[in-house]
Design a protein around this motif. Structure first.
Motif, PDB file in Angstrom:
ATOM      1  N   GLU A 128       0.456  -5.135  -6.939  1.00  0.00           N
ATOM      2  CA  GLU A 128      -0.980  -4.935  -6.716  1.00  0.00           C
ATOM      3  C   GLU A 128      -1.207  -4.188  -5.402  1.00  0.00           C
ATOM      4  O   GLU A 128      -0.480  -4.412  -4.427  1.00  0.00           O
ATOM      5  CB  GLU A 128      -1.665  -6.297  -6.575  1.00  0.00           C
ATOM      6  CG  GLU A 128      -1.337  -7.251  -7.688  1.00  0.00           C
ATOM      7  CD  GLU A 128      -2.581  -7.653  -8.437  1.00  0.00           C
ATOM      8  OE1 GLU A 128      -3.634  -7.035  -8.241  1.00  0.00           O
ATOM      9  OE2 GLU A 128      -2.465  -8.604  -9.224  1.00  0.00           O
ATOM     10  N   TYR A 129      -2.260  -3.368  -5.393  1.00  0.00           N
ATOM     11  CA  TYR A 129      -2.706  -2.810  -4.116  1.00  0.00           C
ATOM     12  C   TYR A 129      -3.237  -3.969  -3.286  1.00  0.00           C
ATOM     13  O   TYR A 129      -4.134  -4.704  -3.745  1.00  0.00           O
ATOM     14  CB  TYR A 129      -3.846  -1.821  -4.323  1.00  0.00           C
ATOM     15  CG  TYR A 129      -3.421  -0.469  -4.847  1.00  0.00           C
ATOM     16  CD1 TYR A 129      -2.584   0.354  -4.098  1.00  0.00           C
ATOM     17  CD2 TYR A 129      -3.899   0.016  -6.059  1.00  0.00           C
ATOM     18  CE1 TYR A 129      -2.214   1.610  -4.557  1.00  0.00           C
ATOM     19  CE2 TYR A 129      -3.534   1.270  -6.526  1.00  0.00           C
ATOM     20  CZ  TYR A 129      -2.689   2.057  -5.767  1.00  0.00           C
ATOM     21  OH  TYR A 129      -2.333   3.292  -6.222  1.00  0.00           O
TER      22      TYR A 129
ATOM     23  N   CYS B 207       0.861  -1.180   0.000  1.00  0.00           N
ATOM     24  CA  CYS B 207       0.000   0.000   0.000  1.00  0.00           C
ATOM     25  C   CYS B 207       0.901   1.235   0.000  1.00  0.00           C
ATOM     26  O   CYS B 207       2.024   1.185   0.496  1.00  0.00           O
ATOM     27  CB  CYS B 207      -0.852   0.066   1.261  1.00  0.00           C
ATOM     28  SG  CYS B 207      -1.812  -1.416   1.570  1.00  0.00           S
ATOM     29  N   GLY B 208       0.377   2.324  -0.530  1.00  0.00           N
ATOM     30  CA  GLY B 208       1.064   3.617  -0.451  1.00  0.00           C
ATOM     31  C   GLY B 208       2.473   3.566  -1.015  1.00  0.00           C
ATOM     32  O   GLY B 208       2.722   3.064  -2.121  1.00  0.00           O
TER      33      GLY B 208
ATOM     34  N   THR C  92      -2.318  -5.462   3.649  1.00  0.00           N
ATOM     35  CA  THR C  92      -1.165  -6.245   3.190  1.00  0.00           C
ATOM     36  C   THR C  92      -1.117  -7.583   3.923  1.00  0.00           C
ATOM     37  O   THR C  92      -0.842  -8.632   3.337  1.00  0.00           O
ATOM     38  CB  THR C  92       0.137  -5.442   3.412  1.00  0.00           C
ATOM     39  OG1 THR C  92      -0.058  -4.134   2.880  1.00  0.00           O
ATOM     40  CG2 THR C  92       1.326  -6.094   2.737  1.00  0.00           C
ATOM     41  N   LEU C  93      -1.452  -7.515   5.202  1.00  0.00           N
ATOM     42  CA  LEU C  93      -1.477  -8.727   6.011  1.00  0.00           C
ATOM     43  C   LEU C  93      -2.553  -9.690   5.507  1.00  0.00           C
ATOM     44  O   LEU C  93      -2.290 -10.889   5.294  1.00  0.00           O
ATOM     45  CB  LEU C  93      -1.761  -8.294   7.461  1.00  0.00           C
ATOM     46  CG  LEU C  93      -1.582  -9.254   8.593  1.00  0.00           C
ATOM     47  CD1 LEU C  93      -0.228  -9.918   8.525  1.00  0.00           C
ATOM     48  CD2 LEU C  93      -1.712  -8.476   9.908  1.00  0.00           C
TER      49      LEU C  93
ATOM     50  N   ILE D 109       5.348 -11.310  -2.803  1.00  0.00           N
ATOM     51  CA  ILE D 109       6.240 -10.489  -1.965  1.00  0.00           C
ATOM     52  C   ILE D 109       5.396  -9.389  -1.331  1.00  0.00           C
ATOM     53  O   ILE D 109       4.828  -8.551  -2.034  1.00  0.00           O
ATOM     54  CB  ILE D 109       7.376  -9.852  -2.788  1.00  0.00           C
ATOM     55  CG1 ILE D 109       8.189 -10.932  -3.521  1.00  0.00           C
ATOM     56  CG2 ILE D 109       8.275  -9.007  -1.889  1.00  0.00           C
ATOM     57  CD1 ILE D 109       9.329 -10.374  -4.368  1.00  0.00           C
ATOM     58  N   ALA D 110       5.286  -9.432  -0.004  1.00  0.00           N
ATOM     59  CA  ALA D 110       4.599  -8.354   0.706  1.00  0.00           C
ATOM     60  C   ALA D 110       5.632  -7.277   1.000  1.00  0.00           C
ATOM     61  O   ALA D 110       6.702  -7.574   1.534  1.00  0.00           O
ATOM     62  CB  ALA D 110       4.002  -8.877   1.996  1.00  0.00           C
ATOM     63  N   LEU D 111       5.310  -6.060   0.616  1.00  0.00           N
ATOM     64  CA  LEU D 111       6.206  -4.941   0.941  1.00  0.00           C
ATOM     65  C   LEU D 111       5.519  -4.112   2.003  1.00  0.00           C
ATOM     66  O   LEU D 111       4.402  -3.643   1.799  1.00  0.00           O
ATOM     67  CB  LEU D 111       6.420  -4.065  -0.298  1.00  0.00           C
ATOM     68  CG  LEU D 111       7.529  -4.439  -1.264  1.00  0.00           C
ATOM     69  CD1 LEU D 111       7.608  -3.405  -2.368  1.00  0.00           C
ATOM     70  CD2 LEU D 111       8.874  -4.535  -0.569  1.00  0.00           C
TER      71      LEU D 111
END
Ligand code: M6R
Length: 608
Positions: free
Chosen positions: A326-327, A301-302, A356-357, A345-347
């Motif tokens: 992706e958002y 996000c963001g 994101t979680l 990949i979670a950023l």
């Protein structure tokens, strides 16, 4: 969002709670409150930030047990009545809550029909009174009442609850929202994150969803799981953050964090020039999968989402793996087609962003390999993914993400090269790029040295109400990030666009009052950016151009320019964003904005 903290032990609670709250302020700062239990409940609440709360507190409030809250309003205006802690109808219970109760309307109606009334507009007060109702129904068994009431809740929560007459106990429970328990020399804590704990903390515990925790000054920690069985939580050792959380002489955290990038970008480098190798310490568990994955999906996000977009260029160019960003909030709700063979990949700087979680959990359930790139060790995302990579950037306190972005890009670049190597893809230029990346702090230092030039530029353009940011290729996400920085801290409207897209609409906005920032620091897209700059100027628009050092042609065209030391295109997003962060910072300062705590925002978005 919202920060919660509770303490019970041998010391007076007020100062310990205030200390904890200050460290959680990045989670929200539109109102705050504290409740101390000392036979009776002593309640203090205030609109505004923690400093406002502190100024209303008596110098001593005796009591060795208490809970506190700093709020980011999700429901109900940010005022004193809606501030937490809330008090139940009988006045016998008080509670802090972080999360969202989705079915509060039906629960509220049910309670109203039973004679309950509500002072605030919050759903937290509904949950509290539901607990009180169950407590009175069930022979005043608090643990049972909390478990019964929370089992009826749809949504997310982490709560801390005190009951009059039980002056040495805190009840806590979570579902979906973070809750951590700590054992310190002076007693026990509960909080929404590790930051809140005192430096004497030696053990921390991470409860599972629905585990009910009872903290008792004498008896220690009791945990009752969802099935009603008493269990022992496994403890982990705690190390208080060694990185300074002060401002180090800077006026604001944001400015400090911008300047820290000279050190934090090198700290994100896992490449060693000695053996010419990239070594990520915590990804061995997924190394085999990395050799064979056929798709990369980056979610965030963001600012993290912007860094992800840069990752796409690198993964596709160097690892030759299809990559999309992706958002997280969109991904999680659109029934994505993912599974084995996909790397998600979670950023996330914080590792706690709710969307994101949730998106990462969904990907994991679907069988994808999950990896998080995160700045906060032991955050929820680092604990739940198959592997993690830490940014090592130290705490980022300013709401506007700065140093996390450049570290994320440095990590993504190395990861793309690492996967390329694992797959034996020949890219002889990689080792040269890595050597340049490893020496980037000299260039960052040069850019930081342009502080006064950038400040003057911000003053010159402080008349503008709107800005366009354009870039192409690897610098298109830099344009998006530059625009986000400007809007979030200076409240100036700004749009980020790929240079080519300008002619498909946004160019209609251009006039002499609508300046553009053009990022033309990458060689690959330089000529096309020159055309875009001409097009804007032909319509009376002013263009501030970020150019490669020595690009005289672009310098002579630009209305104003900032020189970026010449290096590989791959390093340009890292270098180019820094003057844009500074530009936004000074624009916000000229407008008198609070850059560290911009209106309506919180550092960590822990509700969807
Ligand atoms: O902690 P995360 O990286 O998951 O946070 C994501 C966004 O909330 C964050 O980047 C936000 O957009 C910042 N305010 C940007 O400066």
């Amino acid at each position: 969002m919202c920060g919660i903290v509770g303490y019970v032990g041998q010391q007076e609670a007020k100062d310990l709670l205030l200390e904890g709250l200050k460290k959680l302020e990045y989670r929200g700062y539109d109102s705050a409150g504290i409740a101390i239990l000392n036979g009776d409940i002593h309640l203090f609440k205030s609109p505004g930030n923690i400093a406002s709360l502190e100024s209303t507190l008596p110098s001593t409030i005796e009591g060795k047990c208490g809970i506190a809250h700093t709020r980011w309003a999700t429901h109900g205006a940010p005022n004193q009545t809606n501030a937490h802690p809330h008090v139940s109808n009988s006045g016998n219970m008080t509670m802090v809550h972080n999360g969202i109760i989705e079915n509060y309307q039906e629960l509220k109606k049910e309670l109203r029909d039973k004679g309950y009334s509500f002072k605030s507009d919050t759903y937290s007060e509904v949950l509290l009174n539901l607990i009180e109702f169950e407590y009175n129904q069930n022979g005043q068994d608090a643990a049972d009442a909390i478990r019964k009431a929370t089992s009826r809740v749809k949504g997310t929560y982490a709560i801390g609850l005190l009951i009059k007459g039980e002056s040495d106990k805190i009840y806590a429970i979570r579902c979906g929202s973070p809750l951590i328990i700590a054992k310190a020399q002076e007693g026990f804590y509960m909080a929404s994150d590790l930051n809140a704990f005192s430096t004497t903390t030696d053990e921390v515990f991470f409860p599972e969803d629905h585990d009910l925790i009872i903290l008792n000054a004498q008896e220690g920690i009791r945990t009752i799981n969802e099935k009603g069985n008493e269990i022992r939580m496994i403890s982990e050792t705690f190390q208080a953050a060694t990185n300074s959380t002060g401002k180090n002489g800077f006026e604001d955290y944001m400015l400090k964090e911008i300047f820290e990038q000279e050190e934090t970008v090198p700290l994100a480098m896992v490449y060693s020039g000695k053996n010419n190798k990239i070594q990520f310490p915590h990804i061995t568990a997924i190394e085999e999968q990395l050799k064979s994955i056929n798709r990369i999906i980056i979610i965030g996000c963001g600012t993290s989402w912007h860094a992800g977009l840069i990752g796409n260029y690198l993964f596709e160019k160097y690892a030759r793996i299809p990559s999309t960003t992706e958002y997280a909030s969109e991904f999680r709700y659109r029934q994505p087609v993912i599974g084995k063979g996909d790397l998600v990949i979670a950023l996330s700087q914080s590792g706690e962003t709710a969307d994101t979680l949730a998106a990462t959990r969904l990907a994991k359930r679907a069988g994808a390999t999950t990896l998080v790139i995160c700045n906060v060790p032991r955050s929820t995302l680092t604990r739940e993914t198959d592997a993690h990579i830490l940014l090592n950037a130290g705490p980022e306190i300013g709401v506007a993400s700065t140093k996390a972005f450049t570290s994320q890009v440095a990590i993504l670049t190395q990861l793309a090269f690492y996967i390329s190597d694992l797959r034996n893809i020949e890219h002889p230029e990689i080792s040269g790029i890595l050597k340049n990346l490893a020496g980037l702090s000299i260039f960052i230092n040069k850019i930081l040295g342009k502080k006064n030039q950038i400040k003057e530029l911000a003053e010159k353009y402080s008349f503008a109400q709107n800005f366009l940011f354009i870039g192409r290729g690897i610098n298109y996400p830099t344009a998006l990030e530059g625009a986000l920085k400007l809007k979030e801290i200076s409240y100036i409207h700004a749009e980020g666009y790929p240079g080519a897209e300008m002619k498909h609409g946004p160019i209609a906005l251009i006039d002499s009052n609508f300046p553009t920032v053009a990022i033309a620091t990458d060689e690959e897209n330089r000529l096309k950016m020159i055309s875009n700059i001409h097009e804007i100027q032909a319509r009376g628009g002013n263009v501030i151009v970020l150019i490669r050092q020595g690009d005289d042609k672009l310098a002579s065209m630009a209305d104003d320019y900032i020189e970026i030391p010449a290096t590989n295109d791959e390093a340009m997003p890292i270098l180019s964003i820094i003057p844009l962060q500074m530009f936004s910072y000074y624009m916000a300062k000229f407008k008198g904005c609070n850059v560290d705590q911009p209106r309506n925002l919180a550092k960590s978005v822990t509700v969807e």
